[in-house]
Design an enzyme around this catalytic site. Structure first.
Site, mmCIF file in Angstrom:
data_model
loop_
_atom_site.group_PDB
_atom_site.id
_atom_site.type_symbol
_atom_site.label_atom_id
_atom_site.label_comp_id
_atom_site.label_asym_id
_atom_site.label_seq_id
_atom_site.Cartn_x
_atom_site.Cartn_y
_atom_site.Cartn_z
ATOM 1 N N TYR A 54 6.952 -0.538 -8.856
ATOM 2 C CA TYR A 54 7.610 -1.383 -7.848
ATOM 3 C C TYR A 54 9.124 -1.167 -7.864
ATOM 4 O O TYR A 54 9.770 -1.256 -8.904
ATOM 5 C CB TYR A 54 7.292 -2.872 -8.075
ATOM 6 C CG TYR A 54 5.837 -3.272 -7.839
ATOM 7 C CD1 TYR A 54 4.930 -2.406 -7.242
ATOM 8 C CD2 TYR A 54 5.385 -4.527 -8.210
ATOM 9 C CE1 TYR A 54 3.603 -2.780 -7.029
ATOM 10 C CE2 TYR A 54 4.059 -4.916 -8.004
ATOM 11 C CZ TYR A 54 3.177 -4.021 -7.414
ATOM 12 O OH TYR A 54 1.871 -4.409 -7.218
ATOM 13 N N SER A 151 -7.371 -1.829 -10.722
ATOM 14 C CA SER A 151 -6.948 -2.316 -9.410
ATOM 15 C C SER A 151 -7.505 -1.401 -8.332
ATOM 16 O O SER A 151 -7.319 -0.179 -8.403
ATOM 17 C CB SER A 151 -5.416 -2.345 -9.338
ATOM 18 O OG SER A 151 -4.981 -2.657 -8.038
ATOM 19 N N GLN A 176 -7.993 -5.862 -9.635
ATOM 20 C CA GLN A 176 -6.994 -6.423 -8.708
ATOM 21 C C GLN A 176 -7.139 -5.766 -7.334
ATOM 22 O O GLN A 176 -6.602 -4.697 -7.093
ATOM 23 C CB GLN A 176 -5.574 -6.210 -9.248
ATOM 24 C CG GLN A 176 -4.565 -6.933 -8.383
ATOM 25 C CD GLN A 176 -3.133 -6.882 -8.897
ATOM 26 O OE1 GLN A 176 -2.226 -6.538 -8.136
ATOM 27 N NE2 GLN A 176 -2.912 -7.231 -10.144
ATOM 28 N N TRP A 204 -4.718 -9.628 -4.333
ATOM 29 C CA TRP A 204 -3.367 -9.435 -3.786
ATOM 30 C C TRP A 204 -3.346 -9.605 -2.272
ATOM 31 O O TRP A 204 -4.364 -9.485 -1.614
ATOM 32 C CB TRP A 204 -2.756 -8.120 -4.223
ATOM 33 C CG TRP A 204 -3.420 -6.797 -3.929
ATOM 34 C CD1 TRP A 204 -4.288 -6.129 -4.729
ATOM 35 C CD2 TRP A 204 -3.191 -5.935 -2.798
ATOM 36 N NE1 TRP A 204 -4.622 -4.921 -4.168
ATOM 37 C CE2 TRP A 204 -3.962 -4.762 -2.995
ATOM 38 C CE3 TRP A 204 -2.399 -6.019 -1.652
ATOM 39 C CZ2 TRP A 204 -3.983 -3.702 -2.077
ATOM 40 C CZ3 TRP A 204 -2.415 -4.963 -0.736
ATOM 41 C CH2 TRP A 204 -3.187 -3.827 -0.957
ATOM 42 N N SER A 205 -2.149 -9.926 -1.788
ATOM 43 C CA SER A 205 -1.906 -10.200 -0.364
ATOM 44 C C SER A 205 -2.890 -11.221 0.215
ATOM 45 O O SER A 205 -3.493 -10.991 1.265
ATOM 46 C CB SER A 205 -1.924 -8.907 0.462
ATOM 47 O OG SER A 205 -0.875 -8.045 0.079
ATOM 48 N N PRO A 206 -3.022 -12.380 -0.434
ATOM 49 C CA PRO A 206 -3.933 -13.397 0.105
ATOM 50 C C PRO A 206 -3.458 -13.960 1.450
ATOM 51 O O PRO A 206 -4.262 -14.486 2.218
ATOM 52 C CB PRO A 206 -3.927 -14.488 -0.980
ATOM 53 C CG PRO A 206 -2.644 -14.289 -1.732
ATOM 54 C CD PRO A 206 -2.393 -12.811 -1.700
ATOM 55 N N ALA A 208 -2.120 -12.018 3.633
ATOM 56 C CA ALA A 208 -1.996 -10.792 4.446
ATOM 57 C C ALA A 208 -0.518 -10.464 4.678
ATOM 58 O O ALA A 208 -0.091 -10.189 5.794
ATOM 59 C CB ALA A 208 -2.787 -10.903 5.756
ATOM 60 N N LYS A 215 3.495 -16.979 11.178
ATOM 61 C CA LYS A 215 4.880 -16.894 11.693
ATOM 62 C C LYS A 215 5.110 -15.709 12.634
ATOM 63 O O LYS A 215 6.130 -15.657 13.308
ATOM 64 C CB LYS A 215 5.872 -16.852 10.538
ATOM 65 C CG LYS A 215 5.862 -15.586 9.712
ATOM 66 C CD LYS A 215 6.890 -15.719 8.583
ATOM 67 C CE LYS A 215 6.806 -14.566 7.615
ATOM 68 N NZ LYS A 215 7.698 -14.768 6.473
ATOM 69 N N GLN A 290 8.870 -20.868 0.070
ATOM 70 C CA GLN A 290 7.529 -20.282 0.259
ATOM 71 C C GLN A 290 6.658 -20.555 -0.970
ATOM 72 O O GLN A 290 5.474 -20.848 -0.845
ATOM 73 C CB GLN A 290 7.646 -18.771 0.498
ATOM 74 C CG GLN A 290 8.338 -18.430 1.815
ATOM 75 C CD GLN A 290 8.559 -16.925 1.982
ATOM 76 O OE1 GLN A 290 8.465 -16.164 1.021
ATOM 77 N NE2 GLN A 290 8.875 -16.515 3.188
HETATM 78 N N1 LIG Z 1 -2.649 -3.851 -6.993
HETATM 79 C C1 LIG Z 1 -2.132 -3.468 -5.854
HETATM 80 O O1 LIG Z 1 -2.341 -2.345 -5.392
HETATM 81 C C2 LIG Z 1 -1.234 -4.416 -5.124
HETATM 82 C C3 LIG Z 1 -0.797 -4.137 -3.811
HETATM 83 C C4 LIG Z 1 0.012 -5.067 -3.188
HETATM 84 C C5 LIG Z 1 0.377 -6.238 -3.830
HETATM 85 N N2 LIG Z 1 -0.034 -6.473 -5.130
HETATM 86 C C6 LIG Z 1 0.352 -7.688 -5.871
HETATM 87 O O2 LIG Z 1 0.133 -8.837 -5.072
HETATM 88 C C7 LIG Z 1 1.355 -9.556 -4.932
HETATM 89 C C8 LIG Z 1 1.374 -10.291 -3.650
HETATM 90 O O3 LIG Z 1 1.309 -9.372 -2.544
HETATM 91 P P1 LIG Z 1 2.013 -9.768 -1.201
HETATM 92 O O4 LIG Z 1 3.462 -10.012 -1.445
HETATM 93 O O5 LIG Z 1 1.630 -8.797 -0.160
HETATM 94 O O6 LIG Z 1 1.258 -11.183 -0.934
HETATM 95 P P2 LIG Z 1 1.270 -12.280 0.189
HETATM 96 O O7 LIG Z 1 1.398 -13.561 -0.554
HETATM 97 O O8 LIG Z 1 0.108 -12.073 1.093
HETATM 98 O O9 LIG Z 1 2.603 -12.015 1.051
HETATM 99 C C9 LIG Z 1 3.838 -12.424 0.542
HETATM 100 C C10 LIG Z 1 4.917 -12.362 1.617
HETATM 101 O O10 LIG Z 1 4.548 -13.164 2.731
HETATM 102 C C11 LIG Z 1 5.662 -13.971 3.144
HETATM 103 N N3 LIG Z 1 5.323 -15.363 2.823
HETATM 104 C C12 LIG Z 1 4.818 -15.850 1.641
HETATM 105 N N4 LIG Z 1 4.620 -17.162 1.711
HETATM 106 C C13 LIG Z 1 4.981 -17.547 2.939
HETATM 107 C C14 LIG Z 1 4.984 -18.806 3.599
HETATM 108 N N5 LIG Z 1 4.575 -19.902 2.971
HETATM 109 N N6 LIG Z 1 5.415 -18.851 4.883
HETATM 110 C C15 LIG Z 1 5.827 -17.735 5.516
HETATM 111 N N7 LIG Z 1 5.865 -16.502 4.942
HETATM 112 C C16 LIG Z 1 5.419 -16.408 3.659
HETATM 113 C C17 LIG Z 1 6.857 -13.464 2.347
HETATM 114 O O11 LIG Z 1 7.449 -12.350 3.013
HETATM 115 P P3 LIG Z 1 8.695 -12.462 4.039
HETATM 116 O O12 LIG Z 1 9.461 -13.693 3.705
HETATM 117 O O13 LIG Z 1 9.445 -11.199 3.800
HETATM 118 O O14 LIG Z 1 8.061 -12.470 5.385
HETATM 119 C C18 LIG Z 1 6.211 -12.936 1.079
HETATM 120 O O15 LIG Z 1 6.979 -11.990 0.381
HETATM 121 C C19 LIG Z 1 2.424 -8.479 -5.113
HETATM 122 O O16 LIG Z 1 3.681 -8.988 -5.460
HETATM 123 C C20 LIG Z 1 1.830 -7.681 -6.246
HETATM 124 O O17 LIG Z 1 2.025 -8.358 -7.466
HETATM 125 C C21 LIG Z 1 -0.844 -5.584 -5.748
#
Ligand SMILES: NC(=O)c1ccc[n+]([C@@H]2O[C@H](COP(=O)([O-])OP(=O)(O)OC[C@H]3O[C@@H](n4cnc5c(N)ncnc54)[C@H](OP(=O)(O)O)[C@@H]3O)[C@@H](O)[C@H]2O)c1
Length: 332
Positions: A54, A151, A176, A204-206, A208, A215, A290
């Site tokens: 990362y 993962s 993961q 991850w990315s719950p 999306a 938003k 958030q």
């Molecule tokens: N193993 C893998 O291959 C893999 C791949 C991807 C991720 N991951 C892991 O999963 C974690 C989470 O992934 P993700 O960041 O994609 O998850 P996510 O929770 O689906 O998306 C997070 C993003 O959504 C926005 N957000 C979050 N909460 C919000 C809210 N309440 N209201 C409005 N916008 C909101 C923010 O971005 P903005 O403010 O920029 O819009 C935030 O950075 C990563 O940090 C990593 O640890 C693993």
């Protein structure tokens, strides 16, 4: 905050964890990164996920500094190995050489003697699985990692790794995968196999990547500062969800969230936590607000009628094909 076992292991993790992909060391300034980690700790999140790759290794460094001074026993720190961390042909993959070098780099940047969970970030088709698992066994036996995870591995890959892990007497406890209302490719094969083997999903990315917060409006430019505007890397990763059809159907979930007394992001996080094979949902955040919003999904039960109503709205845009669980055919 509620806590769950990581798979069938004795390790407890917060059912909502905090991850720093795209954000720390890249999209957000350091003070915002520190404020988000502080907010996560304040709301009871104890589980933190990062990876060597990362932000070109900077994300581990930011997280390590943000957690400095916290009681180590009160935290579960997860990192990963596989994607390139340097220019060399051995700075990637799951060879013994790269695993042994990468764990040392991760521990140095995270400022800790051990990680709780060390994860193979993808399956490496260029390294014999035996070599990878033996290297992981040495990492565990030297005390640098307590548990092993994978993962985005397919069910058959998880099964074979689990067999080797048992032979080597190391705990392979988690997978993961990407998992959300919109991306359900693990449900038909990975989840049943994992349930049988005692492996938990850390998903991850719950939300999306922010899309399920509602938003992003169809036909409108994305809000300033959101991931869809992050040219460094965020915009390309989120683009798969940024179609009018997806955004229009997601808007139709709003009344359902309101009726349930939840924000859209809370509904999205609560939705993945209804799956008992999910040990934790990793949320990302660019702002402390958030974290405060998302964490309220802990402990929420969604009734069958609501789940059915969600499915009726989004069914045409849900990805379910198990073949979408995949690792690169060749090392990146
Ligand atoms: N193993 C893998 O291959 C893999 C791949 C991807 C991720 N991951 C892991 O999963 C974690 C989470 O992934 P993700 O960041 O994609 O998850 P996510 O929770 O689906 O998306 C997070 C993003 O959504 C926005 N957000 C979050 N909460 C919000 C809210 N309440 N209201 C409005 N916008 C909101 C923010 O971005 P903005 O403010 O920029 O819009 C935030 O950075 C990563 O940090 C990593 O640890 C693993």
């Amino acid at each position: 905050m509620e806590f769950r076992h990581l798979g069938r292991s004795g390790l407890m993790v917060s059912e909502i964890s905090y991850g720093n992909w795209i954000t720390h060391g890249s999209q957000v300034e350091e003070d915002a990164a520190f404020a988000c980690v502080r907010a996560a700790l304040d709301v009871g999140i104890t589980t933190f996920d990062t990876a060597d790759v990362y932000a070109g290794t900077r994300a581990e460094d930011v997280l390590g500094r943000a957690l400095e001074g916290e009681r180590r026993e009160g935290l579960e720190i997860f990192t990963k190995v596989y994607w390139p961390t340097g220019p060399g042909r051995n700075d990637r993959g799951l060879s013994r050489k790269h695993i042994m070098e990468s764990i040392n780099g991760s521990l140095r940047r995270l400022r800790t003697d051990y990680v709780d969970l060390y994860q193979a970030h993808r399956y490496d088709h260029s390294t014999p699985l035996e070599e990878t698992m033996e290297a992981f066994a040495d990492v565990v036996h030297s005390g640098k990692a307590l548990y092993i995870g994978v993962s985005e591995w397919k069910a058959s890959e998880i099964r074979e790794a689990h067999r080797l892990a048992r032979e080597l007497r190391i705990p392979l406890v988690s997978n993961q995968p990407q998992y959300s209302m919109l991306w359900r490719v693990i449900e038909s094969e990975v989840v049943p196999t994992s349930e049988e083997l005692g492996i938990g999903q850390i998903v991850w990315s719950p939300i999306a990547q922010g899309v399920l917060s509602g938003k992003y409006l169809p036909g409108q430019p994305p809000p300033a500062g959101s991931r869809a505007t992050d040219e460094k890397s965020g915009a390309s990763f989120i683009s798969r969800f940024m179609t009018d059809e997806v955004l229009t159907r997601v808007q139709r979930l709003k009344p359902l969230a309101e009726q349930a007394g939840l924000s859209m992001a809370q509904l999205a996080v609560a939705w993945v936590l209804q799956n008992p094979n999910v040990s934790s949902a990793i949320v990302g955040a660019t702002r402390p607000e958030q974290v405060h919003d998302n964490v309220k999904a802990t402990g929420v039960k969604l009734d069958a009628e609501l789940l059915k109503a969600i499915d009726e709205i989004i069914d045409p845009i849900v990805e379910r094909d198990p073949a979408r669980t995949e690792s690169p055919a060749e090392r990146p």
